[in-house]
Scaffold this motif. Structure first.
Motif, short mmCIF file in Angstrom:
data_model
loop_
_atom_site.label_atom_id
_atom_site.label_comp_id
_atom_site.label_asym_id
_atom_site.label_seq_id
_atom_site.Cartn_x
_atom_site.Cartn_y
_atom_site.Cartn_z
N ALA A 1 42.32 -5.64 53.81
CA ALA A 1 42.22 -4.28 53.27
C ALA A 1 43.31 -3.40 53.88
N SER B 1 46.64 -1.49 52.08
CA SER B 1 47.04 -0.08 52.19
C SER B 1 48.54 0.04 52.50
N HIS C 1 51.93 14.00 39.44
CA HIS C 1 50.67 14.08 40.19
C HIS C 1 50.92 14.88 41.47
N GLU D 1 50.80 10.27 47.54
CA GLU D 1 50.18 9.26 48.42
C GLU D 1 48.80 8.85 47.91
N LEU D 2 48.02 9.87 47.58
CA LEU D 2 46.66 9.62 47.11
C LEU D 2 46.70 8.88 45.77
N ALA D 3 47.56 9.34 44.86
CA ALA D 3 47.64 8.72 43.54
C ALA D 3 48.09 7.26 43.65
N TRP E 1 47.57 5.29 46.15
CA TRP E 1 46.41 4.56 46.68
C TRP E 1 45.43 4.25 45.54
N THR E 2 45.11 5.26 44.75
CA THR E 2 44.10 5.09 43.70
C THR E 2 44.56 4.09 42.64
N GLN F 1 44.45 0.49 44.06
CA GLN F 1 43.09 -0.07 44.16
C GLN F 1 42.52 -0.33 42.77
N ALA F 2 42.84 0.55 41.81
CA ALA F 2 42.38 0.34 40.43
C ALA F 2 42.95 -0.97 39.89
N MET G 1 44.03 -3.52 41.63
CA MET G 1 43.44 -4.66 42.34
C MET G 1 41.99 -4.90 41.90
N GLY G 2 41.30 -3.84 41.46
CA GLY G 2 39.96 -4.01 40.91
C GLY G 2 39.99 -4.85 39.65
N HIS H 1 47.77 8.56 34.96
CA HIS H 1 47.29 9.15 36.21
C HIS H 1 48.45 9.73 37.03
#
Lengths: 184, 184
Positions: free
Chosen positions: A114, A118, A136, A140-142, A144-145, A148-149, A151-152, A181
């Motif tokens: 994990a 990151s 956006h 940094e946050l975008a 990350w999201t 992860q999306a 990788m989901g 996004h």
């Protein structure tokens, strides 16, 4: 020598043998003595942990090269290439990621994986910051999201035995989701 | 009786003991004889598989109740409630999902879990189809993608030891990502 040992371990994982990886067999395949293997690795766990770390590093290097290559492209095309990379790396020959995930869970390596995931989000953020087209407010946050999306989606593809949607359709849908996004 | 056995098994997982779940201890905790336990379960694997299945069913029922409750709300508010549900269910007390994932990987239950995750995407699609505000041209596909995206974020939260972003910020970012995707 370490390289040869890890290649032999990977070969074993590819054949679906992650449950039982006898170090003697790994040493034989790598063409090294078991004593030499123990010079580098304490036990089975450390061989498999090194294998997971090496694969992650290789993937990260390939990902960073791809980011540099795709930076001049319009965002949706870049994202397309990145999604293709993720699908090709993790969701084509499922045996390897399934084996690595099994190993990582049984050896308690998931928090480490994990953490390295990151690092991918940070590389993506660095690349996105160099672009001119991201709107956006928090890159940094975008980054990350959307990582992860993605990788989901990849995780679902790794584990599903029967596909619920055509690969091409969900590739397009994921590209749209990430692009929209970032262009918030 | 089955309920009592599964509760005892869950208690053990909550205490982080998923590696070694002796059936005798489960029977003791459940207040049943080991013979009675074997009337219902063949072995350790079948107890843990039943536990994973029960938790998934309970979560699915709670999810479907939430969908009915949130259908009258504007989409972003519905999504907010759904994201909160996912975070509360899977990413608050991490010990349980970590234990269940470890068990699922070691017992080869991941394809089954992936299949049940696709049932969640179908329930979401059914609910989205009843709404008037969805503009994405393929609701089934979009429901699948946003569910896997959300579970990707949840997966990262389950395994990260050090948070990379404030929970509140990434909750908001994930809600935006899902809402915008459905209002394509």
């Amino acid at each position: 020598m370490v390289e040869a040992i890890l290649s032999a371990a990977l070969e074993r994982v590819e054949r679906g043998g992650e449950d039982d990886v006898p170090l003697q067999e790994i040493a034989n395949r790598a063409g090294v003595g078991i004593g030499s293997l123990y010079d580098y690795f304490r036990d089975r766990r450390s061989v498999l942990a090194a294998l997971a770390a090496k694969m992650t590093e290789d993937n990260l290097r390939a990902f960073e090269a791809l980011l540099i290559e795709t930076e001049p492209l319009p965002l949706p095309e870049s994202i397309e290439r990145i999604v293709d990379f993720a699908f090709a790396t993790y969701a084509t020959n499922k045996q390897v990621p399934r084996g690595i995930l099994k190993i990582a869970h049984s050896l308690g390596l998931m928090p480490t994986l994990a953490k390295s995931q990151s690092v991918f989000t940070e590389s993506l953020a660095t690349s996105l910051r160099r672009r001119k087209d991201i709107t956006h407010p928090n890159i940094e946050l975008a980054a990350w999201t959307v990582t992860q999306a993605t990788m989901g989606v990849v995780h679902a593809l790794i584990w599903e035995d029967q596909p619920t949607h055509e690969r091409e359709a969900l590739r397009a849908d994921l590209v749209t989701l990430c692009s929209k996004h970032l262009l918030a």
